[in-house]
Design a protein around this motif. Sequence first.
Motif, short mmCIF file in Angstrom:
data_model
loop_
_atom_site.label_atom_id
_atom_site.label_comp_id
_atom_site.label_asym_id
_atom_site.label_seq_id
_atom_site.Cartn_x
_atom_site.Cartn_y
_atom_site.Cartn_z
N ALA A 37 -4.71 58.86 -32.65
CA ALA A 37 -5.58 59.30 -33.75
C ALA A 37 -5.47 58.36 -34.94
N ARG A 69 -7.26 55.13 -34.21
CA ARG A 69 -8.72 55.31 -34.25
C ARG A 69 -9.24 55.53 -35.67
N HIS A 70 -8.34 55.83 -36.60
CA HIS A 70 -8.71 56.08 -38.00
C HIS A 70 -7.85 55.20 -38.91
N GLY A 122 -8.22 53.91 -41.73
CA GLY A 122 -8.16 54.30 -43.14
C GLY A 122 -7.05 55.31 -43.39
N GLU A 123 -6.93 56.30 -42.48
CA GLU A 123 -5.89 57.31 -42.62
C GLU A 123 -4.51 56.69 -42.34
N ARG A 157 -13.37 65.46 -37.32
CA ARG A 157 -12.88 64.38 -38.19
C ARG A 157 -11.37 64.51 -38.37
N PHE A 158 -10.65 63.41 -38.17
CA PHE A 158 -9.20 63.35 -38.40
C PHE A 158 -9.00 62.95 -39.86
N THR A 159 -8.40 63.85 -40.64
CA THR A 159 -8.20 63.57 -42.06
C THR A 159 -6.86 64.13 -42.52
#
Length: 149
Positions: free
Chosen positions: A20, A23-24, A26-27, A95-97
């Motif tokens: 995850a 894939r993100h 930014g996070e 969405r992963f946040t």
Amino acid sequence: MLLVAGHETTGNLLSNGLLALLRHPGELGRLRADPGLASAAVEEALRVDAPVQLVGRVAKEAHTVAGMELPARAWVVLLAGAANRDPARFPDPDRFTLDRANAPHLAFSLGPHSWLSGSSPTPADGRSAPGPVRETPGSGLPCFDHVPG
């Protein structure tokens, strides 16, 4: 049972969480900049891709669920992965946040998960969660430093 259950869920959490974050980016960058977000990252990884995807249960009494009659002692399968992505419960559920607040998930079935140590692996201070995240030299992949708890 203890060895298998703990091993499988921990392995799934770590691999799903790493995927995850990759894939993100930014996070991942936010987590690298602020290791205090480690607990949020673990909880969101548990919600987005729960290590336990389905759980079998037996109904104690008769119920009607979504117009379907469920007799007492009927076998029921909870799809935790689907419940954790319910748009009625989680805004923008796919969405992963790391900003998702107050979002209890069903990653370990129903209710608070019990840990033999008596404490969760994701305390508010992040002591037992993966520690500072840095980049593995030359790979671009994250490397987690262990933070003793």
